[in-house]
Design an enzyme around this catalytic site. Sequence first.
Site, PDB file in Angstrom:
ATOM      1  N   GLU A  94      -1.410   4.557  64.834  1.00  0.00           N
ATOM      2  CA  GLU A  94      -1.489   6.021  64.772  1.00  0.00           C
ATOM      3  C   GLU A  94      -0.999   6.711  66.040  1.00  0.00           C
ATOM      4  O   GLU A  94      -0.339   7.733  65.973  1.00  0.00           O
ATOM      5  CB  GLU A  94      -2.933   6.459  64.483  1.00  0.00           C
ATOM      6  CG  GLU A  94      -3.343   6.240  63.036  1.00  0.00           C
ATOM      7  CD  GLU A  94      -4.745   6.754  62.763  1.00  0.00           C
ATOM      8  OE1 GLU A  94      -5.072   7.848  63.238  1.00  0.00           O
ATOM      9  OE2 GLU A  94      -5.509   6.055  62.073  1.00  0.00           O
ATOM     10  N   TYR A 137     -14.524   1.089  68.314  1.00  0.00           N
ATOM     11  CA  TYR A 137     -14.137   2.298  67.587  1.00  0.00           C
ATOM     12  C   TYR A 137     -15.247   3.337  67.647  1.00  0.00           C
ATOM     13  O   TYR A 137     -16.428   3.023  67.463  1.00  0.00           O
ATOM     14  CB  TYR A 137     -13.818   1.954  66.128  1.00  0.00           C
ATOM     15  CG  TYR A 137     -13.097   3.057  65.413  1.00  0.00           C
ATOM     16  CD1 TYR A 137     -11.923   3.596  65.925  1.00  0.00           C
ATOM     17  CD2 TYR A 137     -13.600   3.577  64.227  1.00  0.00           C
ATOM     18  CE1 TYR A 137     -11.267   4.625  65.278  1.00  0.00           C
ATOM     19  CE2 TYR A 137     -12.934   4.595  63.560  1.00  0.00           C
ATOM     20  CZ  TYR A 137     -11.772   5.121  64.097  1.00  0.00           C
ATOM     21  OH  TYR A 137     -11.120   6.140  63.455  1.00  0.00           O
ATOM     22  N   HIS A 163     -18.424  -0.184  60.665  1.00  0.00           N
ATOM     23  CA  HIS A 163     -18.073  -0.642  62.008  1.00  0.00           C
ATOM     24  C   HIS A 163     -19.330  -0.918  62.799  1.00  0.00           C
ATOM     25  O   HIS A 163     -20.423  -0.531  62.419  1.00  0.00           O
ATOM     26  CB  HIS A 163     -17.258   0.432  62.745  1.00  0.00           C
ATOM     27  CG  HIS A 163     -16.148   0.990  61.928  1.00  0.00           C
ATOM     28  ND1 HIS A 163     -15.076   0.232  61.536  1.00  0.00           N
ATOM     29  CD2 HIS A 163     -15.957   2.222  61.401  1.00  0.00           C
ATOM     30  CE1 HIS A 163     -14.270   0.984  60.809  1.00  0.00           C
ATOM     31  NE2 HIS A 163     -14.780   2.185  60.702  1.00  0.00           N
ATOM     32  N   GLU A 188      -9.743   7.784  57.093  1.00  0.00           N
ATOM     33  CA  GLU A 188      -8.489   8.460  57.449  1.00  0.00           C
ATOM     34  C   GLU A 188      -7.407   7.435  57.764  1.00  0.00           C
ATOM     35  O   GLU A 188      -6.254   7.585  57.368  1.00  0.00           O
ATOM     36  CB  GLU A 188      -8.699   9.395  58.649  1.00  0.00           C
ATOM     37  CG  GLU A 188      -9.551  10.610  58.361  1.00  0.00           C
ATOM     38  CD  GLU A 188      -8.987  11.525  57.293  1.00  0.00           C
ATOM     39  OE1 GLU A 188      -7.763  11.739  57.265  1.00  0.00           O
ATOM     40  OE2 GLU A 188      -9.773  12.017  56.460  1.00  0.00           O
ATOM     41  N   ARG A 227     -15.818   6.209  65.892  1.00  0.00           N
ATOM     42  CA  ARG A 227     -16.310   6.972  64.728  1.00  0.00           C
ATOM     43  C   ARG A 227     -17.121   6.023  63.852  1.00  0.00           C
ATOM     44  O   ARG A 227     -16.572   5.293  63.036  1.00  0.00           O
ATOM     45  CB  ARG A 227     -15.150   7.587  63.939  1.00  0.00           C
ATOM     46  CG  ARG A 227     -14.452   8.691  64.719  1.00  0.00           C
ATOM     47  CD  ARG A 227     -13.416   9.446  63.913  1.00  0.00           C
ATOM     48  NE  ARG A 227     -12.765  10.451  64.749  1.00  0.00           N
ATOM     49  CZ  ARG A 227     -11.635  10.254  65.412  1.00  0.00           C
ATOM     50  NH1 ARG A 227     -11.013   9.084  65.336  1.00  0.00           N
ATOM     51  NH2 ARG A 227     -11.116  11.196  66.157  1.00  0.00           N
ATOM     52  N   ASP A 230     -10.897   3.285  59.499  1.00  0.00           N
ATOM     53  CA  ASP A 230     -11.816   4.163  58.771  1.00  0.00           C
ATOM     54  C   ASP A 230     -11.075   4.790  57.590  1.00  0.00           C
ATOM     55  O   ASP A 230      -9.936   4.428  57.296  1.00  0.00           O
ATOM     56  CB  ASP A 230     -12.391   5.242  59.696  1.00  0.00           C
ATOM     57  CG  ASP A 230     -11.304   6.120  60.329  1.00  0.00           C
ATOM     58  OD1 ASP A 230     -10.117   5.974  59.967  1.00  0.00           O
ATOM     59  OD2 ASP A 230     -11.647   6.949  61.196  1.00  0.00           O
ATOM     60  N   ASP A 241      -6.123   3.338  62.173  1.00  0.00           N
ATOM     61  CA  ASP A 241      -7.542   3.198  62.530  1.00  0.00           C
ATOM     62  C   ASP A 241      -8.379   2.605  61.393  1.00  0.00           C
ATOM     63  O   ASP A 241      -8.051   2.780  60.209  1.00  0.00           O
ATOM     64  CB  ASP A 241      -8.120   4.567  62.926  1.00  0.00           C
ATOM     65  CG  ASP A 241      -7.659   4.996  64.307  1.00  0.00           C
ATOM     66  OD1 ASP A 241      -7.092   4.154  65.028  1.00  0.00           O
ATOM     67  OD2 ASP A 241      -7.856   6.170  64.668  1.00  0.00           O
TER      68      ASP A 241
END
Length: 693
Positions: free
Chosen positions: A15, A304, A350, A92, A306, A90, A88
């Site tokens: 990203e 990570y 996570h 998104e 989030r 997740d 990433d």
Amino acid sequence: MPTKRKNKKNLVIVESPHKAKTIEKYLGRNYHVIASKGHIRDLPKSQMGVDVEHDYEPKYISIRGKGDTIKELKREAKKAKYVYLASDPDREGEAIAWHVAHALNLDPKEHNRVAFNEITKDAVKNAFKNPRTIDMDIVDAQQARRVLDRLVGYSISPILWQKVKKGLSAGRVQSIALKLVIDRENEIKNFKPEEYWTIDADFEKGSEKFKGAFYGIKGKKQELPNNEAVQDVLKRIDKRKNFEVTKVVKKERRRQPAAPFTTSTMQQEANKRLGYRTRRTMRIAQSLYEGVNLGKGSVGLITYMRTDSKRIANVAKHEASKFIHEEYGENYAAVKPQHFKNDADAQDAHEAIRPTSAFRTPASVKEYLTTEEYRLYTLIWSRFIASQMTPAVYDTVRADIEQNDVTFRTTGSKLKFAGFTKVYDNQKEKSNELPELNEGDKVKLKKTDDRQHFTQPPARYTEASLVRALEENGVGRPSTYAPTIDTIQKRYYVKLEGRSIVPTELGEIVDKLIEEFFPDIVNVDFTAQLENDLDGVEVGKKNWIKVVDEYYKPFSKELDKADQQIEKVQIKDEPAGFNCDICGAPMVIKMGRYGKFYACSRFPDCRNTKPIVKKIGVTCPKCGKGEVIEKKSKRNRKFYGCSRYPDCDFVSWDQPIGRNCPNDGHFLVQKKNKKGLVILCPNGDYREEPEEN
């Protein structure tokens, strides 16, 4: 395996450009790593972009400005041997991988998706040993959220534009956040303080002094609602006679360490301890996750950022245990690896946020970090290490002291073993040592201090406490807290006063309309259930189209009703009380994007405007002619300046009080601390402490 291509190098798409450099160093010369720079496709801004009649099919288009990036991705993909998608880990990130795969015409059944929770050499290399297919359940969960947010936002916003004011918007989670702020403000407005009293006492045993507080009569706890009740108690006491210690309870208390950070607890603690806004915290955490150059190349310092999970990988627990044994000794390392229970609605995709190596202490990396990176990394590292340590142990004493059936109680505690507090203490508990007290001991009463108090209204939300409220209500997810709070501030639905979040008149108007015509949008339980349904989509238990349909159908009926029944809201201009210095017409107070301001009532014929200044009733200490006014810096920080600026350039971060220092004649300022307002000289040679109540 991924589709074979002609040339030698494997292409990896991540990203961010910063992350690309770090990962390329880990993978070596057979890999070329480039960045998509976030999403490359999204719903169009100019239209709804969702076909409600055909299973809510989203109409994705290339994001404006991403043309060159997409061309580069296609060009590099043609040259590559294999294409790996490493966005990433997740929702998104999974959606970005899916959109990139679509743009590059990759086979959706290819095992080309790699995900890693931390950007370290081992984690990255292991991820490439086990590529998988894109998880369409995770993609569908993201699509469902995106589609619903578009349907809600693009349906309500035009109504707000038409009926209230151009430029307004509404959204699912932001509407709940706004409602929470307004409900709290209403609680504060409607709060009726209740009187209560306390009696504190100073006792003496031999030469040792200690404090106690009134507990009750004849061993039973008693409240003191008024001064009459206080005087009844004081009449019973003979100050010349001794009190007797009637009961002593000694215990050992253990305090357990807090769990490692989740996104919300990190945002809360960074706000409380470091004063960082939620968006700033996430920006710093992102840079720590993506990689910092430590002299011998970049390495990701944290996992990570989030996440709503408190889970820690076993390998990290063992490494932490080894570090604690070596650094602090065996007594400080938890005997069994700590296990922290997740909240009921945590996704657990996570780990918790932790350092990628326990041995990478803040001191060892300080020279490579910015000040804000160092401060946040220290917080994350300390919290994690402490979570794997033994409890803090306190010796506690509680004693009841009586005379004539009047009971005072005193409590004391002494730290016996520091445990985890040696590294990180989230409560900062102070020791309060008492003299040796035993049942039957006689003690002297030196003085009593009775005070009147009133119950206090609940505090306004700060960014930290609003994040906690959203999380406790099951609204939003780790990735949405910061943007949600950011949005309601940008729309001027709320404003910051210091750290407190205060609703504006505009926010109250919007909230009232949404609550009346779209009750489901601001129904916390309804929205929390939707979050659970989206989690169900992510794990393959629910169909995303059905979830959207169940939510949108009742909402669409509310839309028709709202369009017909909402009357145009007039936000009336308040008279300013003076005339325009250009044309002579009355000036009025208008509501703008950044708050209220003075404007000529003849607008647009006369475009004269002035900022609203807040006078503090103090003459400028520099020129003696102007008045000191309160201003805001570009970063929304309060400061004080002269009304005659630029003729007078007086400025102060602290509020002048209109008196000068008796020692050197410098103007005095006031500052807040826990006890109240301190008056001091900025030169440091004079200070007035707040009066005791």
